[in-house]
Write an enzyme that holds these catalytic residues in place. Structure first.
Site, PDB file in Angstrom:
ATOM      1  N   TYR A  56       0.823  -1.220   0.000  1.00 47.10           N
ATOM      2  CA  TYR A  56       0.000   0.000   0.000  1.00 47.10           C
ATOM      3  C   TYR A  56       0.852   1.263   0.000  1.00 47.10           C
ATOM      4  O   TYR A  56       0.420   2.301  -0.527  1.00 47.10           O
ATOM      5  CB  TYR A  56      -0.993  -0.021   1.165  1.00 47.10           C
ATOM      6  CG  TYR A  56      -2.138  -0.975   0.885  1.00 47.10           C
ATOM      7  CD1 TYR A  56      -3.168  -0.613   0.025  1.00 47.10           C
ATOM      8  CD2 TYR A  56      -2.153  -2.250   1.429  1.00 47.10           C
ATOM      9  CE1 TYR A  56      -4.195  -1.500  -0.274  1.00 47.10           C
ATOM     10  CE2 TYR A  56      -3.183  -3.145   1.140  1.00 47.10           C
ATOM     11  CZ  TYR A  56      -4.200  -2.757   0.282  1.00 47.10           C
ATOM     12  OH  TYR A  56      -5.209  -3.640  -0.028  1.00 47.10           O
ATOM     13  N   ASN A  90     -13.270   2.932  -5.604  1.00 47.65           N
ATOM     14  CA  ASN A  90     -11.839   3.239  -5.624  1.00 47.65           C
ATOM     15  C   ASN A  90     -11.384   3.755  -4.267  1.00 47.65           C
ATOM     16  O   ASN A  90     -12.124   4.447  -3.568  1.00 47.65           O
ATOM     17  CB  ASN A  90     -11.543   4.290  -6.696  1.00 47.65           C
ATOM     18  CG  ASN A  90     -11.955   3.817  -8.083  1.00 47.65           C
ATOM     19  OD1 ASN A  90     -11.996   2.619  -8.347  1.00 47.65           O
ATOM     20  ND2 ASN A  90     -12.278   4.749  -8.959  1.00 47.65           N
ATOM     21  N   VAL A  91     -10.140   3.464  -3.924  1.00 47.78           N
ATOM     22  CA  VAL A  91      -9.594   3.927  -2.641  1.00 47.78           C
ATOM     23  C   VAL A  91      -8.742   5.178  -2.813  1.00 47.78           C
ATOM     24  O   VAL A  91      -8.330   5.792  -1.825  1.00 47.78           O
ATOM     25  CB  VAL A  91      -8.785   2.803  -1.942  1.00 47.78           C
ATOM     26  CG1 VAL A  91      -9.688   1.625  -1.609  1.00 47.78           C
ATOM     27  CG2 VAL A  91      -7.594   2.351  -2.777  1.00 47.78           C
ATOM     28  N   ASP A  92      -8.464   5.568  -4.062  1.00 50.59           N
ATOM     29  CA  ASP A  92      -7.672   6.787  -4.284  1.00 50.59           C
ATOM     30  C   ASP A  92      -8.520   8.026  -3.964  1.00 50.59           C
ATOM     31  O   ASP A  92      -9.727   7.924  -3.720  1.00 50.59           O
ATOM     32  CB  ASP A  92      -7.150   6.839  -5.728  1.00 50.59           C
ATOM     33  CG  ASP A  92      -8.267   6.878  -6.768  1.00 50.59           C
ATOM     34  OD1 ASP A  92      -9.028   7.860  -6.768  1.00 50.59           O
ATOM     35  OD2 ASP A  92      -8.384   5.931  -7.574  1.00 50.59           O
ATOM     36  N   HIS A 107     -14.854   1.086  -0.298  1.00 48.72           N
ATOM     37  CA  HIS A 107     -13.773   0.142   0.016  1.00 48.72           C
ATOM     38  C   HIS A 107     -12.631   0.783   0.793  1.00 48.72           C
ATOM     39  O   HIS A 107     -11.520   0.254   0.822  1.00 48.72           O
ATOM     40  CB  HIS A 107     -13.263  -0.514  -1.277  1.00 48.72           C
ATOM     41  CG  HIS A 107     -14.311  -1.333  -1.961  1.00 48.72           C
ATOM     42  ND1 HIS A 107     -14.320  -1.569  -3.321  1.00 48.72           N
ATOM     43  CD2 HIS A 107     -15.412  -1.956  -1.465  1.00 48.72           C
ATOM     44  CE1 HIS A 107     -15.376  -2.316  -3.631  1.00 48.72           C
ATOM     45  NE2 HIS A 107     -16.050  -2.558  -2.527  1.00 48.72           N
ATOM     46  N   GLY A 173     -17.005   2.985 -15.357  1.00 49.47           N
ATOM     47  CA  GLY A 173     -15.729   2.306 -15.186  1.00 49.47           C
ATOM     48  C   GLY A 173     -15.719   1.159 -14.200  1.00 49.47           C
ATOM     49  O   GLY A 173     -14.730   0.932 -13.517  1.00 49.47           O
ATOM     50  N   THR A 174     -16.803   0.417 -14.123  1.00 47.60           N
ATOM     51  CA  THR A 174     -16.820  -0.768 -13.271  1.00 47.60           C
ATOM     52  C   THR A 174     -17.522  -1.907 -13.992  1.00 47.60           C
ATOM     53  O   THR A 174     -18.504  -1.688 -14.711  1.00 47.60           O
ATOM     54  CB  THR A 174     -17.487  -0.509 -11.906  1.00 47.60           C
ATOM     55  OG1 THR A 174     -17.635  -1.746 -11.205  1.00 47.60           O
ATOM     56  CG2 THR A 174     -18.849   0.150 -12.040  1.00 47.60           C
ATOM     57  N   SER A 175     -17.029  -3.104 -13.796  1.00 45.50           N
ATOM     58  CA  SER A 175     -17.587  -4.288 -14.453  1.00 45.50           C
ATOM     59  C   SER A 175     -18.866  -4.772 -13.787  1.00 45.50           C
ATOM     60  O   SER A 175     -19.542  -5.666 -14.289  1.00 45.50           O
ATOM     61  CB  SER A 175     -16.556  -5.422 -14.417  1.00 45.50           C
ATOM     62  OG  SER A 175     -16.237  -5.733 -13.068  1.00 45.50           O
TER      63      SER A 175
END
Length: 234
Positions: A56, A90-92, A107, A173-175
């Site tokens: 990380y 996203n975690v950014d 997340h 932008g996610t499956s």
């Protein structure tokens, strides 16, 4: 002046990929060359916390080197005409850096640590490094404030309620394969217009009132912004 419509946006790795952040897993099931179970599970942390911390730390270094892209910027611009809430997998922190006002992280957050003794003790990470020996106020080791595989998703209830109140629901932008996040679209009322922006069509054909824009995030969002703002400002 009429009340702004509520635009709820679910974003995934695809929107950050355009900034240069690697999507979660490659075709071999690896994440940046590591097995996911080694760096993104409680068991991996128990086996080798130093490896997890190093992993990380590298993600943070990378995130500090990149910038929000046009997709992030368009979501900020949509706040002029809509009440926008972003629910991100996203975690950014690219949504926040772009200027989005209301972002929910399902997340966790890359630039936060939390106590291994009391999960409510959360601390900002300045810079990129979190090390063995960095302790919370109770004296326990700090870990990344990330929701790992096998852990509960604390914000999913809040996100479900928000999805159920959307006037327009957008997926970028996610499956739509990672649950429980993928199930959020099913909380959106049938009558609500839904848009999915992704180069590959996720398998959500069961969802009513759905339109696909088969493009990467920035291109699809640019097209959608024109469509939405025209309908709001005819």
């Amino acid at each position: 002046m009429s009340k702004k419509k509520k635009l709820v946006v679910l974003t995934g790795a695809g929107i950050s990929a355009e900034s240069g952040i690697a999507t979660f897993r490659d075709s071999g099931g690896l994440w940046e060359g590591h097995k996911v179970e080694d760096v993104a599970t409680p068991e991996g942390w128990a086996r080798n916390p130093e490896l997890v911390l190093d992993f990380y730390n590298e993600r943070r270094k990378k995130a500090l080197d990149v910038k929000p892209n046009r997709g992030h910027e368009i979501l900020v611009e949509l706040e002029l005409d809509f009440d926008v809430t972003i629910i991100t997998q996203n975690v950014d922190n690219l949504h926040e850096r772009a200027g989005s006002s209301h972002v929910i992280h399902l997340h966790g957050k890359l630039f936060e640590s939390r106590s291994t003794k009391d999960s409510s003790l959360i601390y900002p990470i300045t810079g990129w490094e979190l090390k063995l020996g960095d302790l919370c106020e109770l004296g326990s080791q700090l870990r990344p404030n990330i929701v790992w595989f096998g852990e509960a998703v604390p914000m999913i209830e809040v996100a479900s309620i928000i999805a159920s109140t959307a006037d327009i629901f957008l997926v970028v932008g996610t499956s739509l394969l990672v649950y429980p996040a993928a199930g959020l679209i099913d909380y959106v009322p049938d009558r609500v217009k839904k848009f999915v922006i992704d180069p590959k069509k996720p398998d959500v054909l069961h969802v009513p009132n759905l339109e696909f824009i088969v493009e990467k995030g920035s291109v699809g969002l640019s097209r959608l912004k024109t469509l939405l703002t025209k309908s709001e400002n005819p």
